[in-house]
Design a protein around this motif. Structure first.
Motif, PDB file in Angstrom:
ATOM      1  N   PHE A 242       0.802  -1.216   0.000  1.00 29.39           N
ATOM      2  CA  PHE A 242       0.000   0.000   0.000  1.00 29.39           C
ATOM      3  C   PHE A 242       0.841   1.275   0.000  1.00 29.39           C
ATOM      4  O   PHE A 242       0.414   2.295  -0.508  1.00 29.39           O
ATOM      5  N   GLU A 243       2.041   1.211   0.531  1.00 29.49           N
ATOM      6  CA  GLU A 243       2.932   2.380   0.451  1.00 29.49           C
ATOM      7  C   GLU A 243       3.339   2.615  -1.007  1.00 29.49           C
ATOM      8  O   GLU A 243       3.315   3.747  -1.493  1.00 29.49           O
TER       9      GLU A 243
ATOM     10  N   ASN B  79       0.283   3.936  -2.915  1.00 31.74           N
ATOM     11  CA  ASN B  79       0.059   5.348  -2.608  1.00 31.74           C
ATOM     12  C   ASN B  79       1.046   6.247  -3.357  1.00 31.74           C
ATOM     13  O   ASN B  79       0.661   7.255  -3.953  1.00 31.74           O
TER      14      ASN B  79
ATOM     15  N   ILE C 270       0.220   6.278  -7.131  1.00 26.91           N
ATOM     16  CA  ILE C 270      -0.940   7.125  -7.399  1.00 26.91           C
ATOM     17  C   ILE C 270      -0.552   8.600  -7.314  1.00 26.91           C
ATOM     18  O   ILE C 270      -0.877   9.382  -8.209  1.00 26.91           O
ATOM     19  N   GLN C 271       0.145   8.986  -6.261  1.00 26.46           N
ATOM     20  CA  GLN C 271       0.561  10.385  -6.111  1.00 26.46           C
ATOM     21  C   GLN C 271       1.397  10.852  -7.301  1.00 26.46           C
ATOM     22  O   GLN C 271       1.163  11.930  -7.854  1.00 26.46           O
TER      23      GLN C 271
END
Length: 104
Positions: free
Chosen positions: A67-68, A71, A74-75
């Motif tokens: 998930f890191e 994230n 996505i960013q």
């Protein structure tokens, strides 16, 4: 998606009815959606990653999803897309100004 285009599309490769590859192809063929980043996710082999990138996916993540990493991906993709959109708008404005100046 055409009414309110998202900043990013996150797809699982294996979905009921249509797989992530086919949906990515459809997104890439639509002029209104074609520049939206598409991230595919799967638990399958490297061959799936190659196929995903071949159909136009922007990035590819493997399950289980970190998930890191998700994230950060996505960013980065959303930021890059926003910059690209802003640069296109500036380009359009400069072309209009150039045309207006050439009429003077």
């Amino acid at each position: 998606m055409q009414e309110t285009p998202p900043d990013l599309v996150l797809l699982d490769v294996m979905m009921p009815g249509i797989d992530g590859y086919d949906l990515t192809r459809k997104i890439r063929r639509d002029p209104l959606l074609s520049s939206i980043p598409v991230v595919l996710i799967t638990a399958h082999l490297e061959v799936c990653r190659i196929k995903g990138l071949a159909v136009g996916a922007t990035d590819f993540l493997r399950k289980p999803v970190d998930f890191e990493l998700l994230n950060l991906t996505i960013q980065n993709l959303v930021t890059a897309r926003k910059r690209t959109v802003a640069l296109r708008q500036i380009n359009r404005m400069l072309r209009v100004q150039t045309e207006l100046l050439s009429w003077s």
